[in-house]
Design an enzyme around this catalytic site. Structure first.
Site, PDB file in Angstrom:
ATOM      1  N   ASP A   1       0.825  -1.213   0.000  1.00 23.90           N
ATOM      2  CA  ASP A   1       0.000   0.000   0.000  1.00 23.90           C
ATOM      3  C   ASP A   1       0.859   1.263   0.000  1.00 23.90           C
ATOM      4  O   ASP A   1       2.009   1.244   0.435  1.00 23.90           O
ATOM      5  CB  ASP A   1      -0.913   0.015   1.240  1.00 23.90           C
ATOM      6  CG  ASP A   1      -0.111  -0.109   2.530  1.00 23.90           C
ATOM      7  OD1 ASP A   1       0.817  -0.931   2.568  1.00 23.90           O
ATOM      8  OD2 ASP A   1      -0.410   0.625   3.496  1.00 23.90           O
ATOM      9  N   GLU A   2       0.267   2.314  -0.459  1.00 25.19           N
ATOM     10  CA  GLU A   2       0.795   3.686  -0.314  1.00 25.19           C
ATOM     11  C   GLU A   2       2.288   3.811  -0.604  1.00 25.19           C
ATOM     12  O   GLU A   2       2.995   4.508   0.118  1.00 25.19           O
ATOM     13  CB  GLU A   2       0.522   4.196   1.114  1.00 25.19           C
ATOM     14  CG  GLU A   2      -0.934   4.207   1.466  1.00 25.19           C
ATOM     15  CD  GLU A   2      -1.185   4.517   2.950  1.00 25.19           C
ATOM     16  OE1 GLU A   2      -2.126   5.266   3.227  1.00 25.19           O
ATOM     17  OE2 GLU A   2      -0.463   3.997   3.812  1.00 25.19           O
TER      18      GLU A   2
HETATM   19  C1  TNX Z   1      -3.847   3.776   5.652  1.00 22.52           C
HETATM   20  S1  TNX Z   1      -4.998   1.249   4.803  1.00 22.52           S
HETATM   21  C2  TNX Z   1      -2.871   2.801   5.706  1.00 22.52           C
HETATM   22  C3  TNX Z   1      -2.109   2.626   6.956  1.00 22.52           C
HETATM   23  C4  TNX Z   1      -2.525   3.595   8.026  1.00 22.52           C
HETATM   24  C5  TNX Z   1      -4.016   3.766   7.991  1.00 22.52           C
HETATM   25  C6  TNX Z   1      -4.533   4.635   9.081  1.00 22.52           C
HETATM   26  C7  TNX Z   1      -3.595   1.017   4.343  1.00 22.52           C
HETATM   27  C8  TNX Z   1      -3.393  -0.128   3.504  1.00 22.52           C
HETATM   28  N1  TNX Z   1      -2.646   1.880   4.728  1.00 22.52           N
HETATM   29  O1  TNX Z   1      -0.728   2.740   6.694  1.00 22.52           O
HETATM   30  O2  TNX Z   1      -2.112   3.107   9.253  1.00 22.52           O
HETATM   31  O3  TNX Z   1      -4.383   4.309   6.754  1.00 22.52           O
HETATM   32  O4  TNX Z   1      -5.918   4.626   9.118  1.00 22.52           O
END
Ligand code: TNX
Length: 524
Positions: free
Chosen positions: A337-338
Protein backbone atom coordinates in the site's frame (compact mmCIF):
# COMPACT_ATOMS: atom_id res chain seq x y z
CA UNK A 1 -27.39 -43.12 14.89
CA UNK A 2 -23.91 -44.57 14.54
CA UNK A 3 -22.87 -47.64 16.47
CA UNK A 4 -20.47 -45.50 18.49
CA UNK A 5 -23.20 -43.14 19.58
CA UNK A 6 -25.49 -46.05 20.40
CA UNK A 7 -22.77 -47.56 22.57
CA UNK A 8 -22.33 -44.25 24.29
CA UNK A 9 -26.02 -44.20 25.15
CA UNK A 10 -25.76 -47.65 26.68
CA UNK A 11 -22.76 -46.54 28.73
CA UNK A 12 -24.52 -43.40 29.86
CA UNK A 13 -27.74 -45.23 30.68
CA UNK A 14 -25.95 -47.94 32.59
CA UNK A 15 -23.91 -45.42 34.56
CA UNK A 16 -27.02 -43.53 35.54
CA UNK A 17 -28.88 -46.83 36.02
CA UNK A 18 -26.67 -47.68 39.00
CA UNK A 19 -27.68 -44.46 40.70
CA UNK A 20 -30.86 -43.57 42.58
CA UNK A 21 -33.66 -42.74 40.18
CA UNK A 22 -33.36 -39.36 38.41
CA UNK A 23 -35.74 -36.71 39.58
CA UNK A 24 -37.62 -34.95 36.83
CA UNK A 25 -36.74 -31.25 36.95
CA UNK A 26 -39.57 -28.94 35.97
CA UNK A 27 -38.06 -26.01 34.06
CA UNK A 28 -39.75 -22.74 33.34
CA UNK A 29 -40.47 -22.42 29.63
CA UNK A 30 -37.58 -21.29 27.43
CA UNK A 31 -37.33 -19.86 23.93
CA UNK A 32 -34.14 -20.68 22.07
CA UNK A 33 -35.10 -18.29 19.28
CA UNK A 34 -34.78 -15.38 21.75
CA UNK A 35 -31.19 -16.23 22.68
CA UNK A 36 -28.89 -13.26 22.01
CA UNK A 37 -26.53 -15.16 19.73
CA UNK A 38 -23.88 -13.26 17.75
CA UNK A 39 -23.24 -14.07 14.95
CA UNK A 40 -26.88 -14.89 14.29
CA UNK A 41 -27.20 -18.55 13.22
CA UNK A 42 -28.80 -19.60 9.94
CA UNK A 43 -31.64 -21.51 11.59
CA UNK A 44 -32.93 -21.76 15.15
CA UNK A 45 -35.89 -23.95 16.14
CA UNK A 46 -36.95 -23.73 19.80
CA UNK A 47 -38.61 -26.59 21.67
CA UNK A 48 -39.41 -24.77 24.91
CA UNK A 49 -37.73 -26.84 27.60
CA UNK A 50 -34.20 -26.86 29.06
CA UNK A 51 -31.05 -28.87 29.50
CA UNK A 52 -29.75 -28.44 33.02
CA UNK A 53 -26.01 -27.88 32.96
CA UNK A 54 -24.73 -28.98 36.36
CA UNK A 55 -22.00 -30.81 38.23
CA UNK A 56 -23.22 -34.12 36.87
CA UNK A 57 -22.89 -33.14 33.22
CA UNK A 58 -20.14 -34.85 31.24
CA UNK A 59 -18.62 -33.94 27.89
CA UNK A 60 -17.91 -36.77 25.46
CA UNK A 61 -16.09 -36.29 22.18
CA UNK A 62 -15.76 -38.30 18.99
CA UNK A 63 -12.82 -40.66 19.38
CA UNK A 64 -11.67 -40.49 15.77
CA UNK A 65 -10.37 -36.93 15.75
CA UNK A 66 -8.07 -35.54 18.44
CA UNK A 67 -9.20 -32.03 17.56
CA UNK A 68 -12.68 -32.85 18.88
CA UNK A 69 -11.27 -33.85 22.24
CA UNK A 70 -9.28 -30.62 22.32
CA UNK A 71 -12.43 -28.67 21.55
CA UNK A 72 -14.14 -30.57 24.39
CA UNK A 73 -11.44 -29.47 26.82
CA UNK A 74 -11.73 -25.90 25.57
CA UNK A 75 -15.47 -26.03 26.32
CA UNK A 76 -14.87 -27.50 29.75
CA UNK A 77 -12.36 -24.75 30.56
CA UNK A 78 -14.79 -22.02 29.51
CA UNK A 79 -17.66 -23.63 31.44
CA UNK A 80 -15.46 -23.63 34.50
CA UNK A 81 -14.58 -19.96 34.03
CA UNK A 82 -18.21 -18.95 33.70
CA UNK A 83 -19.99 -21.30 36.13
CA UNK A 84 -17.26 -22.70 38.37
CA UNK A 85 -18.31 -26.24 37.36
CA UNK A 86 -15.69 -28.92 36.80
CA UNK A 87 -17.04 -30.76 33.79
CA UNK A 88 -15.11 -33.91 32.91
CA UNK A 89 -14.21 -34.73 29.32
CA UNK A 90 -14.42 -38.39 28.25
CA UNK A 91 -14.18 -39.42 31.86
CA UNK A 92 -16.79 -40.03 34.53
CA UNK A 93 -14.54 -38.94 37.37
CA UNK A 94 -15.54 -41.74 39.72
CA UNK A 95 -18.54 -40.52 41.62
CA UNK A 96 -20.13 -38.42 38.93
CA UNK A 97 -23.56 -39.41 37.76
CA UNK A 98 -23.77 -38.90 34.02
CA UNK A 99 -27.32 -37.62 34.20
CA UNK A 100 -26.81 -35.28 31.32
CA UNK A 101 -24.14 -35.19 28.70
CA UNK A 102 -22.80 -33.05 25.89
CA UNK A 103 -21.57 -35.06 22.92
CA UNK A 104 -19.27 -33.37 20.44
CA UNK A 105 -19.65 -35.56 17.43
CA UNK A 106 -17.64 -35.85 14.23
CA UNK A 107 -20.24 -36.29 11.52
CA UNK A 108 -20.14 -36.73 7.77
CA UNK A 109 -23.75 -35.59 7.38
CA UNK A 110 -24.35 -33.90 4.04
CA UNK A 111 -26.28 -31.19 5.82
CA UNK A 112 -22.96 -29.93 7.11
CA UNK A 113 -22.10 -27.97 3.99
CA UNK A 114 -18.78 -26.44 4.97
CA UNK A 115 -15.83 -27.32 7.18
CA UNK A 116 -17.02 -24.82 9.80
CA UNK A 117 -20.71 -25.73 9.67
CA UNK A 118 -22.24 -27.23 12.80
CA UNK A 119 -25.55 -28.48 14.15
CA UNK A 120 -26.51 -28.13 17.76
CA UNK A 121 -29.33 -30.27 19.18
CA UNK A 122 -30.23 -29.35 22.74
CA UNK A 123 -32.58 -31.81 24.42
CA UNK A 124 -33.53 -32.22 28.07
CA UNK A 125 -30.91 -34.86 28.81
CA UNK A 126 -28.36 -34.39 26.07
CA UNK A 127 -26.70 -31.87 23.84
CA UNK A 128 -25.40 -33.09 20.51
CA UNK A 129 -22.98 -30.89 18.64
CA UNK A 130 -22.27 -32.25 15.16
CA UNK A 131 -19.54 -31.00 12.85
CA UNK A 132 -17.40 -32.37 10.08
CA UNK A 133 -14.22 -30.85 11.42
CA UNK A 134 -12.82 -29.75 14.76
CA UNK A 135 -13.05 -26.17 13.47
CA UNK A 136 -16.80 -26.64 12.98
CA UNK A 137 -17.08 -28.13 16.48
CA UNK A 138 -15.16 -25.16 17.85
CA UNK A 139 -17.56 -22.68 16.20
CA UNK A 140 -20.53 -24.59 17.62
CA UNK A 141 -18.93 -24.48 21.06
CA UNK A 142 -18.97 -20.68 20.90
CA UNK A 143 -22.71 -20.83 20.27
CA UNK A 144 -23.14 -23.14 23.22
CA UNK A 145 -21.09 -20.79 25.44
CA UNK A 146 -23.46 -17.97 24.48
CA UNK A 147 -26.47 -20.07 25.53
CA UNK A 148 -25.36 -20.47 29.12
CA UNK A 149 -27.24 -18.06 31.34
CA UNK A 150 -25.31 -15.61 33.50
CA UNK A 151 -26.84 -16.98 36.67
CA UNK A 152 -27.62 -20.49 37.80
CA UNK A 153 -31.15 -21.36 38.80
CA UNK A 154 -30.85 -22.64 42.35
CA UNK A 155 -34.54 -23.13 43.03
CA UNK A 156 -34.96 -26.25 40.89
CA UNK A 157 -32.44 -28.57 42.49
CA UNK A 158 -30.33 -28.92 45.62
CA UNK A 159 -27.27 -27.99 43.53
CA UNK A 160 -26.66 -25.10 41.10
CA UNK A 161 -27.97 -25.66 37.61
CA UNK A 162 -27.73 -23.53 34.48
CA UNK A 163 -30.75 -24.08 32.21
CA UNK A 164 -29.90 -24.09 28.49
CA UNK A 165 -32.94 -23.63 26.20
CA UNK A 166 -33.77 -26.70 24.13
CA UNK A 167 -34.14 -26.79 20.36
CA UNK A 168 -31.94 -27.07 17.33
CA UNK A 169 -29.53 -24.75 15.61
CA UNK A 170 -28.25 -25.35 12.08
CA UNK A 171 -25.46 -23.02 11.12
CA UNK A 172 -22.96 -22.29 8.33
CA UNK A 173 -20.62 -19.36 7.77
CA UNK A 174 -21.33 -16.95 4.93
CA UNK A 175 -17.63 -16.31 4.26
CA UNK A 176 -14.70 -18.64 4.70
CA UNK A 177 -12.47 -15.68 5.66
CA UNK A 178 -13.51 -13.73 8.75
CA UNK A 179 -10.67 -11.56 9.89
CA UNK A 180 -9.36 -8.77 12.02
CA UNK A 181 -6.02 -7.05 11.60
CA UNK A 182 -3.80 -5.66 14.33
CA UNK A 183 -1.03 -3.19 13.52
CA UNK A 184 1.75 -4.14 15.94
CA UNK A 185 4.22 -1.92 14.06
CA UNK A 186 3.04 1.63 14.83
CA UNK A 187 2.79 0.56 18.47
CA UNK A 188 3.98 -2.78 19.71
CA UNK A 189 1.54 -5.12 21.45
CA UNK A 190 2.82 -7.89 23.71
CA UNK A 191 2.22 -11.62 23.20
CA UNK A 192 -0.29 -11.55 26.06
CA UNK A 193 -2.16 -8.61 24.55
CA UNK A 194 -2.43 -10.37 21.21
CA UNK A 195 -3.62 -13.55 22.90
CA UNK A 196 -6.30 -11.63 24.77
CA UNK A 197 -7.50 -10.13 21.48
CA UNK A 198 -7.68 -13.62 19.98
CA UNK A 199 -9.79 -14.86 22.91
CA UNK A 200 -12.35 -12.19 22.12
CA UNK A 201 -12.24 -12.82 18.37
CA UNK A 202 -12.70 -16.57 18.84
CA UNK A 203 -15.87 -16.04 20.90
CA UNK A 204 -17.44 -14.33 17.88
CA UNK A 205 -16.26 -16.97 15.36
CA UNK A 206 -13.45 -15.03 13.69
CA UNK A 207 -10.99 -17.40 12.03
CA UNK A 208 -8.19 -15.06 10.93
CA UNK A 209 -5.88 -12.58 12.61
CA UNK A 210 -3.71 -10.57 10.22
CA UNK A 211 -0.64 -9.13 11.97
CA UNK A 212 0.88 -6.03 10.39
CA UNK A 213 4.45 -6.81 11.47
CA UNK A 214 6.46 -4.03 9.90
CA UNK A 215 6.14 -0.39 9.00
CA UNK A 216 8.16 2.81 8.97
CA UNK A 217 8.03 3.03 12.75
CA UNK A 218 9.07 -0.51 13.63
CA UNK A 219 10.01 -4.05 12.60
CA UNK A 220 8.42 -6.57 14.94
CA UNK A 221 9.58 -10.08 14.07
CA UNK A 222 12.95 -11.68 14.58
CA UNK A 223 14.73 -12.66 11.36
CA UNK A 224 17.74 -14.74 12.33
CA UNK A 225 19.73 -14.05 9.17
CA UNK A 226 19.21 -10.28 9.46
CA UNK A 227 19.41 -9.55 13.21
CA UNK A 228 19.53 -5.76 12.97
CA UNK A 229 15.92 -5.70 11.77
CA UNK A 230 14.82 -6.15 15.35
CA UNK A 231 17.93 -4.78 17.10
CA UNK A 232 17.64 -1.47 15.27
CA UNK A 233 14.25 -1.54 13.56
CA UNK A 234 12.42 -3.01 16.56
CA UNK A 235 13.49 -0.33 19.00
CA UNK A 236 11.12 2.45 17.94
CA UNK A 237 7.41 3.17 17.72
CA UNK A 238 5.02 6.06 17.19
CA UNK A 239 5.48 8.72 19.84
CA UNK A 240 9.00 7.64 20.79
CA UNK A 241 8.21 4.62 22.99
CA UNK A 242 10.50 1.61 23.34
CA UNK A 243 8.88 -0.51 20.62
CA UNK A 244 9.55 -4.24 20.87
CA UNK A 245 9.42 -7.36 18.75
CA UNK A 246 8.43 -11.03 18.75
CA UNK A 247 11.20 -13.60 18.79
CA UNK A 248 10.46 -16.52 16.49
CA UNK A 249 9.60 -18.49 19.66
CA UNK A 250 7.08 -15.80 20.63
CA UNK A 251 5.59 -15.94 17.18
CA UNK A 252 5.23 -19.72 17.36
CA UNK A 253 3.53 -19.29 20.72
CA UNK A 254 1.01 -16.95 19.11
CA UNK A 255 0.50 -19.35 16.22
CA UNK A 256 -0.17 -22.23 18.63
CA UNK A 257 -2.55 -20.16 20.70
CA UNK A 258 -4.37 -19.20 17.52
CA UNK A 259 -4.49 -22.81 16.35
CA UNK A 260 -6.20 -23.90 19.58
CA UNK A 261 -8.89 -21.37 18.71
CA UNK A 262 -9.03 -22.39 15.03
CA UNK A 263 -7.64 -19.01 14.07
CA UNK A 264 -4.97 -18.56 11.41
CA UNK A 265 -2.42 -15.80 11.81
CA UNK A 266 -1.45 -14.10 8.56
CA UNK A 267 1.93 -12.37 8.71
CA UNK A 268 2.36 -9.11 6.83
CA UNK A 269 5.68 -7.53 5.93
CA UNK A 270 4.72 -4.26 4.29
CA UNK A 271 6.78 -3.32 1.17
CA UNK A 272 8.14 -1.68 -0.94
CA UNK A 273 6.81 1.40 0.95
CA UNK A 274 6.35 1.58 4.73
CA UNK A 275 9.92 0.34 5.04
CA UNK A 276 11.84 3.01 6.93
CA UNK A 277 12.57 0.73 9.92
CA UNK A 278 13.96 -2.01 7.64
CA UNK A 279 16.12 0.40 5.64
CA UNK A 280 17.39 2.05 8.81
CA UNK A 281 18.55 -1.41 9.93
CA UNK A 282 20.15 -2.24 6.55
CA UNK A 283 20.67 0.95 4.52
CA UNK A 284 21.36 -0.91 1.24
CA UNK A 285 17.62 -1.60 1.08
CA UNK A 286 16.77 2.08 0.81
CA UNK A 287 15.51 3.31 -2.53
CA UNK A 288 14.47 6.91 -1.89
CA UNK A 289 17.99 8.36 -1.98
CA UNK A 290 17.48 10.33 1.23
CA UNK A 291 19.44 10.04 4.48
CA UNK A 292 17.86 7.61 6.94
CA UNK A 293 16.74 8.39 10.44
CA UNK A 294 14.39 6.64 12.80
CA UNK A 295 10.76 7.63 12.38
CA UNK A 296 8.19 7.95 15.15
CA UNK A 297 5.60 10.14 13.45
CA UNK A 298 2.44 9.04 11.60
CA UNK A 299 2.96 10.20 8.01
CA UNK A 300 2.93 7.60 5.24
CA UNK A 301 4.34 7.27 1.73
CA UNK A 302 7.91 8.54 2.11
CA UNK A 303 9.94 5.32 2.23
CA UNK A 304 10.71 2.67 -0.37
CA UNK A 305 12.93 -0.33 -0.99
CA UNK A 306 15.22 -0.14 -4.00
CA UNK A 307 13.36 -2.30 -6.53
CA UNK A 308 16.33 -2.38 -8.92
CA UNK A 309 18.85 -4.07 -6.62
CA UNK A 310 19.30 -7.85 -6.60
CA UNK A 311 20.42 -7.81 -2.93
CA UNK A 312 17.00 -6.50 -1.96
CA UNK A 313 15.40 -9.66 -3.34
CA UNK A 314 18.03 -11.87 -1.67
CA UNK A 315 17.15 -10.16 1.59
CA UNK A 316 13.42 -10.64 0.99
CA UNK A 317 13.95 -14.27 0.12
CA UNK A 318 15.46 -14.78 3.59
CA UNK A 319 12.74 -12.81 5.34
CA UNK A 320 9.90 -14.60 3.57
CA UNK A 321 11.56 -18.01 4.02
CA UNK A 322 12.13 -17.56 7.75
CA UNK A 323 8.63 -16.30 8.44
CA UNK A 324 7.00 -18.88 6.18
CA UNK A 325 8.82 -21.69 7.99
CA UNK A 326 7.11 -20.77 11.29
CA UNK A 327 3.78 -19.71 9.79
CA UNK A 328 1.23 -22.45 9.01
CA UNK A 329 -1.02 -19.96 7.20
CA UNK A 330 -1.33 -20.59 3.46
CA UNK A 331 -1.01 -16.82 2.97
CA UNK A 332 1.84 -14.33 3.14
CA UNK A 333 0.82 -10.66 3.06
CA UNK A 334 3.26 -8.29 1.34
CA UNK A 335 1.43 -5.04 2.07
CA UNK A 336 2.08 -3.00 -1.08
CA UNK A 337 0.00 0.00 0.00
CA UNK A 338 0.80 3.69 -0.31
CA UNK A 339 4.20 3.27 -2.03
CA UNK A 340 4.22 6.91 -3.07
CA UNK A 341 8.03 7.07 -3.09
CA UNK A 342 8.36 4.14 -5.53
CA UNK A 343 8.30 4.84 -9.30
CA UNK A 344 5.35 3.10 -10.94
CA UNK A 345 7.54 0.84 -13.10
CA UNK A 346 9.66 -0.12 -10.11
CA UNK A 347 6.55 -0.85 -8.06
CA UNK A 348 5.18 -3.23 -10.67
CA UNK A 349 8.53 -4.96 -11.13
CA UNK A 350 8.82 -5.31 -7.36
CA UNK A 351 5.37 -6.83 -6.81
CA UNK A 352 5.86 -9.32 -9.66
CA UNK A 353 9.26 -10.42 -8.35
CA UNK A 354 8.09 -10.72 -4.76
CA UNK A 355 5.06 -12.78 -5.82
CA UNK A 356 7.50 -15.39 -7.19
CA UNK A 357 9.45 -15.43 -3.92
CA UNK A 358 6.29 -15.87 -1.85
CA UNK A 359 5.17 -18.73 -4.10
CA UNK A 360 8.62 -20.33 -3.97
CA UNK A 361 8.19 -20.58 -0.20
CA UNK A 362 4.88 -22.33 -0.61
CA UNK A 363 2.54 -19.45 0.15
CA UNK A 364 -0.19 -17.57 -1.63
CA UNK A 365 0.46 -13.84 -1.81
CA UNK A 366 -1.95 -11.32 -0.32
CA UNK A 367 -1.56 -7.58 -0.84
CA UNK A 368 -3.47 -4.33 -0.42
CA UNK A 369 -5.45 -3.30 -3.50
CA UNK A 370 -2.60 -1.31 -5.08
CA UNK A 371 -0.80 -4.54 -6.03
CA UNK A 372 -3.47 -5.20 -8.68
CA UNK A 373 -1.61 -2.67 -10.86
CA UNK A 374 0.97 -5.42 -11.42
CA UNK A 375 0.36 -8.60 -13.38
CA UNK A 376 -0.52 -10.89 -10.51
CA UNK A 377 -1.46 -14.56 -10.65
CA UNK A 378 -4.95 -15.86 -9.99
CA UNK A 379 -3.85 -17.37 -6.67
CA UNK A 380 -2.87 -13.95 -5.33
CA UNK A 381 -5.45 -12.33 -3.09
CA UNK A 382 -6.33 -8.66 -3.02
CA UNK A 383 -7.35 -6.84 0.13
CA UNK A 384 -9.58 -3.95 -0.85
CA UNK A 385 -9.25 -0.84 1.30
CA UNK A 386 -9.74 2.13 -1.03
CA UNK A 387 -9.76 1.28 -4.76
CA UNK A 388 -12.71 -0.86 -5.86
CA UNK A 389 -11.57 -0.75 -9.50
CA UNK A 390 -8.37 -2.59 -8.59
CA UNK A 391 -10.33 -5.28 -6.78
CA UNK A 392 -12.67 -5.69 -9.75
CA UNK A 393 -9.71 -5.91 -12.11
CA UNK A 394 -8.00 -8.57 -9.98
CA UNK A 395 -11.24 -10.53 -9.68
CA UNK A 396 -11.53 -10.57 -13.47
CA UNK A 397 -8.25 -12.49 -13.65
CA UNK A 398 -9.32 -14.97 -11.00
CA UNK A 399 -8.10 -13.42 -7.75
CA UNK A 400 -10.18 -13.61 -4.61
CA UNK A 401 -10.91 -10.44 -2.70
CA UNK A 402 -10.89 -9.64 1.01
CA UNK A 403 -13.13 -6.67 1.75
CA UNK A 404 -11.80 -4.05 4.14
CA UNK A 405 -13.34 -0.84 2.81
CA UNK A 406 -11.91 1.90 5.01
CA UNK A 407 -15.15 3.88 5.40
CA UNK A 408 -16.93 0.80 6.78
CA UNK A 409 -14.41 -1.55 8.39
CA UNK A 410 -11.55 0.56 9.71
CA UNK A 411 -11.48 -0.08 13.44
CA UNK A 412 -9.04 2.80 13.85
CA UNK A 413 -11.57 5.41 12.73
CA UNK A 414 -13.23 7.35 15.53
CA UNK A 415 -16.83 6.43 16.31
CA UNK A 416 -17.84 10.08 16.58
CA UNK A 417 -16.50 13.43 17.69
CA UNK A 418 -16.39 12.27 21.33
CA UNK A 419 -14.06 9.32 20.68
CA UNK A 420 -10.85 9.49 22.70
CA UNK A 421 -8.76 7.47 20.25
CA UNK A 422 -8.70 6.99 16.51
CA UNK A 423 -8.27 8.87 13.25
CA UNK A 424 -10.89 10.48 11.03
CA UNK A 425 -9.56 10.47 7.45
CA UNK A 426 -12.10 7.87 6.31
CA UNK A 427 -14.86 9.53 8.34
CA UNK A 428 -16.45 8.66 11.66
CA UNK A 429 -17.62 5.05 11.86
CA UNK A 430 -20.37 4.79 14.48
CA UNK A 431 -21.51 1.32 15.51
CA UNK A 432 -24.54 1.36 13.18
CA UNK A 433 -22.53 2.44 10.12
CA UNK A 434 -20.03 -0.34 10.83
CA UNK A 435 -22.92 -2.83 10.84
CA UNK A 436 -25.30 -1.56 8.19
CA UNK A 437 -23.70 -2.47 4.89
CA UNK A 438 -23.80 -5.58 2.80
CA UNK A 439 -20.39 -7.02 1.89
CA UNK A 440 -21.96 -9.03 -0.94
CA UNK A 441 -23.26 -5.97 -2.78
CA UNK A 442 -20.99 -3.21 -1.47
CA UNK A 443 -18.64 -3.17 -4.46
CA UNK A 444 -20.68 -2.73 -7.58
CA UNK A 445 -19.45 -5.07 -10.31
CA UNK A 446 -17.61 -7.44 -7.97
CA UNK A 447 -19.06 -10.94 -8.31
CA UNK A 448 -20.10 -12.60 -5.04
CA UNK A 449 -18.02 -15.67 -5.85
CA UNK A 450 -14.88 -13.54 -5.85
CA UNK A 451 -15.33 -12.46 -2.24
CA UNK A 452 -13.23 -14.50 0.15
CA UNK A 453 -14.53 -12.61 3.15
CA UNK A 454 -14.14 -9.48 5.22
CA UNK A 455 -11.49 -8.14 7.54
CA UNK A 456 -11.56 -5.26 10.00
CA UNK A 457 -8.13 -3.60 10.30
CA UNK A 458 -7.01 -1.94 13.52
CA UNK A 459 -4.17 0.46 12.77
CA UNK A 460 -2.37 1.57 15.88
CA UNK A 461 -1.15 5.13 15.41
CA UNK A 462 -3.34 6.32 18.32
CA UNK A 463 -3.43 3.24 20.58
CA UNK A 464 -0.72 1.40 22.49
CA UNK A 465 -2.24 -1.16 24.88
CA UNK A 466 -5.15 -3.57 25.29
CA UNK A 467 -7.40 -1.03 26.94
CA UNK A 468 -7.07 1.42 24.04
CA UNK A 469 -7.22 -1.37 21.47
CA UNK A 470 -10.48 -2.62 22.94
CA UNK A 471 -11.95 0.87 22.99
CA UNK A 472 -11.66 1.02 19.20
CA UNK A 473 -12.34 -2.65 18.46
CA UNK A 474 -15.40 -3.18 20.65
CA UNK A 475 -18.25 -3.20 20.08
CA UNK A 476 -17.65 -2.73 16.33
CA UNK A 477 -15.70 -5.97 15.90
CA UNK A 478 -18.77 -7.86 17.15
CA UNK A 479 -20.81 -6.45 14.26
CA UNK A 480 -18.17 -7.40 11.70
CA UNK A 481 -18.21 -10.93 13.08
CA UNK A 482 -21.91 -11.08 12.26
CA UNK A 483 -21.48 -9.52 8.79
CA UNK A 484 -18.83 -12.13 8.04
CA UNK A 485 -20.73 -15.16 9.32
CA UNK A 486 -24.48 -14.58 9.09
CA UNK A 487 -26.71 -14.64 6.03
CA UNK A 488 -27.21 -11.03 4.87
CA UNK A 489 -30.98 -11.39 4.50
CA UNK A 490 -31.30 -12.23 8.23
CA UNK A 491 -29.63 -9.07 9.44
CA UNK A 492 -31.36 -6.06 10.85
CA UNK A 493 -29.80 -3.26 12.92
CA UNK A 494 -32.74 -2.74 15.31
CA UNK A 495 -32.80 -6.39 16.21
CA UNK A 496 -29.00 -6.70 16.29
CA UNK A 497 -28.77 -3.80 18.74
CA UNK A 498 -30.79 -5.79 21.28
CA UNK A 499 -28.52 -8.79 20.95
CA UNK A 500 -25.47 -6.52 21.21
CA UNK A 501 -26.64 -5.09 24.56
CA UNK A 502 -26.84 -8.64 25.87
CA UNK A 503 -23.10 -9.09 25.21
CA UNK A 504 -22.35 -6.74 28.10
CA UNK A 505 -22.12 -9.43 30.81
CA UNK A 506 -19.53 -11.28 28.69
CA UNK A 507 -17.60 -8.09 27.93
CA UNK A 508 -17.65 -7.15 31.62
CA UNK A 509 -16.57 -10.61 32.73
CA UNK A 510 -13.68 -10.40 30.26
CA UNK A 511 -12.92 -6.87 31.44
CA UNK A 512 -13.20 -5.49 27.92
CA UNK A 513 -12.94 -1.72 27.68
CA UNK A 514 -15.65 -1.35 25.04
CA UNK A 515 -16.86 2.04 23.83
CA UNK A 516 -20.33 2.64 25.28
CA UNK A 517 -21.68 4.33 22.13
CA UNK A 518 -24.58 6.64 22.89
CA UNK A 519 -26.76 5.31 20.07
CA UNK A 520 -27.14 2.04 21.97
CA UNK A 521 -29.36 1.71 25.01
CA UNK A 522 -26.88 -0.17 27.20
CA UNK A 523 -29.25 -0.15 30.20
CA UNK A 524 -31.84 -2.40 28.57
C1 TNX B 1 -3.85 3.78 5.65
S1 TNX B 1 -5.00 1.25 4.80
C2 TNX B 1 -2.87 2.80 5.71
C3 TNX B 1 -2.11 2.63 6.96
C4 TNX B 1 -2.53 3.60 8.03
C5 TNX B 1 -4.02 3.77 7.99
C6 TNX B 1 -4.53 4.63 9.08
C7 TNX B 1 -3.60 1.02 4.34
C8 TNX B 1 -3.39 -0.13 3.50
N1 TNX B 1 -2.65 1.88 4.73
O1 TNX B 1 -0.73 2.74 6.69
O2 TNX B 1 -2.11 3.11 9.25
O3 TNX B 1 -4.38 4.31 6.75
O4 TNX B 1 -5.92 4.63 9.12
Amino acid sequence: MSLRVALLFIVVISISGCQPEKKQIIFPETDLSKAALIPKPVKVVPTGSAFGLAKNTIIYTSPNDKGFEKAGHFLSEKLKAKTGLDIAVNNTNGEKIAERFIYINQSESEDLQQPESYQLYVKKDSIFLNAKTAAGAFRGIQTLRQLIPEQSNDTLTTYPLWPIPTGKILDDPKFEYRGAMLDVARHFFTVDEVKRFMDLLAYYKYNTLHLHLSDDQGWRIEIKSWPKLTQVGGATEVGGGAGGFYTQEDYKELVDYAKDRHITIIPEIDMPGHTNAASLSYPFLNGNGKPLKSYTGTQVGFSTFDAQKDEVYTFLDDVIREISSISPSPYFHIGGDESHATKKGDYILFVEKVEKIVQKHGKQMVGWNEIAQAKIGASTIIQLWNEPHNAIKAASTGSKIILSPSEKTYLDMKYDSLSKFGLTWAGFIPVDVAYQWNPETYVEGLPKESILGIEAPLWSETISNSEEMEYLAFPRAIGYAELAWSASENLNWEEYKERLVKQVPFLKRMNVNYYPAEQIDWEE
